[in-house]
Scaffold this active site. Structure first.
Site, short mmCIF file in Angstrom:
data_model
loop_
_atom_site.label_atom_id
_atom_site.label_comp_id
_atom_site.label_asym_id
_atom_site.label_seq_id
_atom_site.Cartn_x
_atom_site.Cartn_y
_atom_site.Cartn_z
N CYS A 1 -4.22 -3.14 4.26
CA CYS A 1 -4.04 -2.61 5.49
C CYS A 1 -5.09 -3.34 6.54
O CYS A 1 -4.96 -4.48 6.78
CB CYS A 1 -4.12 -1.20 5.55
SG CYS A 1 -3.24 -0.22 6.97
N GLU B 1 0.78 -0.94 0.06
CA GLU B 1 -0.05 0.19 0.15
C GLU B 1 0.91 1.03 0.04
O GLU B 1 1.76 1.34 0.60
CB GLU B 1 -0.82 -0.10 1.30
CG GLU B 1 -1.71 1.12 1.30
CD GLU B 1 -2.36 1.48 2.89
OE1 GLU B 1 -3.24 1.78 3.01
OE2 GLU B 1 -1.87 0.59 3.97
N LYS C 1 -9.64 -0.08 -1.63
CA LYS C 1 -10.00 -0.36 -0.54
C LYS C 1 -11.35 0.04 0.04
O LYS C 1 -12.15 1.20 -0.20
CB LYS C 1 -8.98 0.46 0.40
CG LYS C 1 -9.16 0.29 2.00
CD LYS C 1 -8.07 0.99 2.79
CE LYS C 1 -7.85 0.50 4.20
NZ LYS C 1 -6.89 1.56 5.07
#
Length: 537
Positions: free
Chosen positions: A410, A298, A359
């Site tokens: 994440c 990321e 995301k």
């Protein structure tokens, strides 16, 4: 035993007519729960913290649950709720210390908000202690608390669940049967059984020989149940066979620790480009196996490669050099320019950028601001989030080279639904950026979650982090490789790309909802029992 009752007012006359000593302050007395129970609740929270990385004293999780259960046992729901909050604060404050990297106020506030979820946990545990079989109902309450905490508000915060303390233990294989909720339930059940055994033995200590012999049987049964849970986990197979694929994980590193690294966007991109060129050179010289796919983390490029020619050229050159598809983590402007997308982009050495994942769980107060107009006026630090991140609306299953991958970004790895949704891929990928929280407990806690997810879904997991910890995890949770923090790293390994689904995948959220229903039913039954007793009196 008779208990002396202190007068309500300082200086009031005692039984002998002499002035009695003043009543101790409420805080010193620990409220209605009393000092010993208050201290036990605080110790329970501290013990559970020790079970989590980086301490990794995993047996302390059930020990902490046992201490918590004993602290609230026999109390009214209101007192149990208060002790629940105290235990929660004693747990979340140290386990979330890494959040202090963005401010002590944020760390303390988030920790105390999470501790509020232990209010109903403590109240419920006090209530269900009235029922036969209370260790089971108490364990179900832990699952219910985590189910709520992981969903509300703003999508929830499922960090630091009991299950995530049990990576690499005999309880880990249970994840393949009922997911993280089942591991939480069994961890709490071990604690409840331990509390039951301790309480039974304590109550029998002053009795005659017959009473002690009678108590020995339930104590032995509780210990046998604990042994069966541990032994059962060790007997669960964790298959690892699958098509062999050579993969590479790139950790480019960041220029320096802290929030300001985002301002050095080109330096971060150049680090990942440089490491990829180095990998290509190692392959050409025969010093490394040729990978079939490569994963960047990321935020590897905070420069939009669709609109920034230099960024696109740098990425394209590195991907062409290594000669295989690369999953590139990049920030991309939305078409209207009002928001940002956190993407994982499949970058082909011939055709360039193709499929991508956005995301789906941006971090509230970090990647988007609820109540933006109000909060930016009150807290100047929120000006560092000038634009909200857009929320993705589709699964992260994509084709990357020879396999289908399932991508999460994440802290999405903490969410059961998001990871289960992409477990249809042959290999799971976690792209993450931990630079802000480097050298705290958060990166190793995230690795622990990834290891549990590997077992839960029977998949190899590739964790790519900008600054660490990056890792390659086998389907049985073993660490194939692991980077250090704040150093460049390139990991190459031959791993299993699997297609078989676990029972946890097939059951989905059913085990969690069944345990939540069990907890709700137990609380209702205990509440009804309490009302019946009051009416009888």
């Amino acid at each position: 035993m008779a208990q002396e009752t202190l007068p309500e007012r300082p200086g009031a006359a005692g039984p002998s007519g002499a002035p009695a000593p003043a009543r101790p302050p409420r805080l010193w007395r620990g409220g209605r729960a009393g000092r010993p129970r208050t201290l036990l609740a605080l110790a329970a929270g501290g013990a559970m913290w020790l079970a989590f990385p980086p301490q990794d004293l995993t047996p302390f999780a059930p020990v902490g649950v046992a201490a918590f259960t004993l602290a609230v046992h026999g109390l009214r729901a209101r007192s149990g709720a208060w002790l629940g909050f105290l235990a929660g604060a004693a747990f979340f404050l140290p386990v979330l210390t890494g959040i202090s990297a963005i401010g002590d106020d944020g760390w303390i506030l988030l920790s105390l908000v999470q501790a509020l979820y232990w209010l109903p946990l403590g109240a419920g545990a006090a209530l269900v202690a009235r029922l036969p079989g209370w260790p089971v109902w108490t364990a179900a309450l832990w699952v219910a608390q985590e189910a709520l905490r992981g969903r509300q508000p703003f999508g929830g915060f499922p960090w630091a669940r009991l299950a995530f303390s049990q990576t690499g233990t005999p309880l880990t294989p249970y994840a393949s049967l009922g997911g993280a909720p089942l591991v939480t339930f069994l961890t709490a059940l071990l604690g409840g059984l331990l509390a039951y055994a301790a309480l039974t033995a304590w109550r029998a200590r002053g009795g005659d020989a017959g009473a002690r012999r009678a108590a020995a049987r339930p104590v032995a049964a509780a210990l046998a149940a604990m042994a069966a849970i541990v032994g059962g986990g060790m007997a669960i197979p964790t298959p690892t066979a699958g098509r062999a694929v050579t993969v590479a994980v790139i950790q480019g590193n960041v220029p320096r620790l802290g929030l300001d690294f985002l301002g050095q966007r080109r330096a971060v991109l150049d680090n990942h480009v440089r490491r990829t060129h180095e990998l290509a050179e190692r392959v050409r010289s025969g010093r490394a196996a040729r990978p079939e796919l490569v994963v960047w983390p990321e935020n590897a490029s905070d420069l939009d490669p669709y609109t920034e020619p230099d960024a696109r050229a740098a990425i394209d050159g590195a991907v062409r050099d290594v000669g295989v598809p690369v999953l590139v983590g990049a920030l991309v402007d939305t078409p209207d320019g009002r928001k940002v997308e956190n993407r994982g982009i499949v970058w082909d050495p011939v055709t360039g950028p193709g499929d991508y994942y956005v995301k789906r769980h941006p971090v509230p107060f970090g990647e988007y601001l609820p109540f933006r107009e109000v909060l930016t006026k009150l807290i100047k630090r929120f000006e560092r989030v000038p634009r909200d991140f857009a929320k993705g609306d589709r699964s992260g299953v994509m084709r990357l080279g020879p396999v289908d991958i399932g991508d999460v970004i994440c802290f999405e790895v903490a969410y059961d639904k998001e990871v289960r949704d992409v477990a249809r891929g042959n290999i799971l990928v976690v792209q993450t950026n931990n630079a802000t929280y480097g050298r705290t407990g958060l990166p190793p806690q995230q690795i622990a979650m990834s290891r549990l997810r590997a077992v839960e879904h029977g998949r190899t997991i590739l964790v790519a982090a900008t600054s660490g910890i990056s890792a390659i995890v086998a389907p049985d949770g073993r660490m194939i490789s692991r980077s250090r923090e704040f150093v460049p790293d390139v990991q190459v390994a031959r791993v299993a790309a699997r297609t078989q689904r676990t029972l946890a995948d097939r059951l989905g959220a059913l085990p969690e909802w069944a345990l939540v229903a069990l907890a709700a039913g137990a609380v209702a039954a205990a509440g009804g029992l309490g009302r019946d007793k009051n009416e009888g009196n």
